[in-house]
Design an enzyme around this catalytic site. Sequence first.
Site, PDB file in Angstrom:
ATOM      1  N   TYR A 196       0.831  -1.220   0.000  1.00 58.48           N
ATOM      2  CA  TYR A 196       0.000   0.000   0.000  1.00 58.48           C
ATOM      3  C   TYR A 196       0.862   1.265   0.000  1.00 58.48           C
ATOM      4  CZ  TYR A 196      -3.265   3.455   2.012  1.00 58.48           C
ATOM      5  OH  TYR A 196      -4.005   4.578   2.277  1.00 58.48           O
TER       6      TYR A 196
ATOM      7  N   ASN B  77       7.864  -9.791  -1.749  1.00 60.26           N
ATOM      8  CA  ASN B  77       7.613 -11.244  -1.851  1.00 60.26           C
ATOM      9  C   ASN B  77       6.153 -11.532  -2.212  1.00 60.26           C
ATOM     10  OD1 ASN B  77       6.226 -10.788   0.478  1.00 60.26           O
ATOM     11  ND2 ASN B  77       7.363 -12.231   1.757  1.00 60.26           N
TER      12      ASN B  77
ATOM     13  N   ASP C 204      12.181 -12.191  -1.190  1.00 63.20           N
ATOM     14  CA  ASP C 204      11.799 -12.133   0.221  1.00 63.20           C
ATOM     15  C   ASP C 204      13.003 -11.596   1.002  1.00 63.20           C
ATOM     16  OD1 ASP C 204      11.317 -12.795   2.906  1.00 63.20           O
ATOM     17  OD2 ASP C 204      10.007 -14.454   2.314  1.00 63.20           O
TER      18      ASP C 204
ATOM     19  N   SER D 217       6.489   3.805  13.043  1.00 60.95           N
ATOM     20  CA  SER D 217       5.075   4.031  13.349  1.00 60.95           C
ATOM     21  C   SER D 217       4.903   4.812  14.646  1.00 60.95           C
ATOM     22  CB  SER D 217       4.395   2.673  13.486  1.00 60.95           C
ATOM     23  OG  SER D 217       3.152   2.810  14.106  1.00 60.95           O
TER      24      SER D 217
ATOM     25  N   TYR E 153       3.760  -6.524  16.702  1.00 61.82           N
ATOM     26  CA  TYR E 153       3.998  -5.726  15.489  1.00 61.82           C
ATOM     27  C   TYR E 153       4.641  -4.388  15.870  1.00 61.82           C
ATOM     28  CZ  TYR E 153       3.090  -1.868  12.424  1.00 61.82           C
ATOM     29  OH  TYR E 153       3.255  -0.707  11.713  1.00 61.82           O
TER      30      TYR E 153
ATOM     31  N   LYS F  44       8.734  -2.429  15.413  1.00 64.30           N
ATOM     32  CA  LYS F  44       9.123  -1.092  14.940  1.00 64.30           C
ATOM     33  C   LYS F  44      10.085  -0.443  15.949  1.00 64.30           C
ATOM     34  CE  LYS F  44       6.853  -1.173  11.112  1.00 64.30           C
ATOM     35  NZ  LYS F  44       7.611  -1.340   9.861  1.00 64.30           N
TER      36      LYS F  44
ATOM     37  N   TYR G 242       5.017   7.038  10.985  1.00 64.05           N
ATOM     38  CA  TYR G 242       3.731   7.344  10.362  1.00 64.05           C
ATOM     39  C   TYR G 242       2.634   7.377  11.398  1.00 64.05           C
ATOM     40  CZ  TYR G 242       6.184   4.931   6.492  1.00 64.05           C
ATOM     41  OH  TYR G 242       7.084   4.490   5.577  1.00 64.05           O
TER      42      TYR G 242
ATOM     43  N   ARG H  30     -11.979  -1.821  21.332  1.00 65.62           N
ATOM     44  CA  ARG H  30     -11.057  -2.856  20.859  1.00 65.62           C
ATOM     45  C   ARG H  30      -9.857  -2.855  21.802  1.00 65.62           C
ATOM     46  NH1 ARG H  30      -8.745  -2.347  14.777  1.00 65.62           N
ATOM     47  NH2 ARG H  30      -7.784  -0.482  15.662  1.00 65.62           N
TER      48      ARG H  30
ATOM     49  N   ASP I  17      -6.421  -0.375  21.936  1.00 65.37           N
ATOM     50  CA  ASP I  17      -6.546   0.924  21.258  1.00 65.37           C
ATOM     51  C   ASP I  17      -6.206   2.070  22.213  1.00 65.37           C
ATOM     52  OD1 ASP I  17      -7.175   0.148  18.728  1.00 65.37           O
ATOM     53  OD2 ASP I  17      -9.327   0.525  18.885  1.00 65.37           O
TER      54      ASP I  17
END
Length: 346
Positions: free
Chosen positions: A13, A34, A60, A127, A152, A156, A180, A298, A301
């Site tokens: 993306y 990949n 990869d 991030s 995840y 970072k 970001y 959630r 969050d």
Amino acid sequence: MEKQILITGGTGYIGSHTAVEFINAGYEVIIIDNLSNSDISVLNGIEKITDIKPIFYKVDVTLKAELRKVFETHPNIQAIVHFAAFKAVGESVEFPLKYYHNNLTGLINILECMEEFKIKNLVFSSSCTIYGQPELLPVTEESPVIKPESPYGNTKKISEEIIQDFLNSTQGFKCISLRYFNPIGAHPSAEIGELPIGVPNNLMPYITQTAYGIREELKVFGSDYNTPDGTPIRDYINVVDLAEAHVAAVNRLLKDKTEDKFEVFNIGTGQGHTVLEVINAFEKNTGVKLKYRITNRRPGDVEKVWADTSKANKILGWKAKKSLAETVKSAWEWEKKYREKTKASI
Ligand code: UDP
């Protein structure tokens, strides 16, 4: 000689939008991916927009031998923009080792190749998740970095640390890490956009898929937060604006303008919006009524986060330009065009 850069994860993306902006800026772009979470047809989208098909290798980054071959074939790469990584927060909680293995091995291989092939410049895709829930808003780059809740997010944080240790042990290597906020939207041509595989986790693709009738309804995760309408606040940054930040970062590295070998920049709009504001902006600017329902929060969050972007404005000479209205509209145009195209090809 044309300036040549390597984009890892370049059919993804953010990677694909970034490839377009580099081509527009006159760079020769080499993409490796990949294709684990993207489609090869993205290259056609890039070509439609720019009239140039980037050089592409299905590689990869966790496989060092494959990666080395790219650098052997292309000895003039001047900078690497490293996106290739897994990014699903929920999945990373379920399969932490998959995330640590992929995201960290990939990075280490990239750094080893930089050292071996003497490529001095790196842009890393980081991030705002590494700030957690900041005490002070808007959040500056000085805000303390915490251990993120998800594996995840933690990849970072750890990646930034690995890069810094590498830079401290070497001479002449530099990195700009872009933190970001929430990238949304699509290229105005609607030739490329966000295409999550399976059920989307993120708000914007969930909205556009619900609007298109692929999902039954959007669940709004909680309305009891301490915000004006009770839903969480994020800084939604247009993906083309975000892509341009990478060009600004590489230009800075190549001109040798960096003051530190490791520089970090927040990449957002500087403005926060609640989930309901995003929904309203979507309905107002597309004319499509969205089916949604408030549900429980959630887990994991944060309540509110938005960026202080003054460092990027001043030092990178970069600023987000696109409004939330045009950004949500671009996401919708992409969703429609993509679905119509795939329908036509069935
Ligand atoms: N969100 C939501 N419903 C969804 C997906 C997301 O209400 O189906 C909310 C989520 O609670 C958060 C915001 O939208 O407040 C942005 O979520 P996203 O997953 O896109 O990004 P995050 O900031 O969590 O990384």
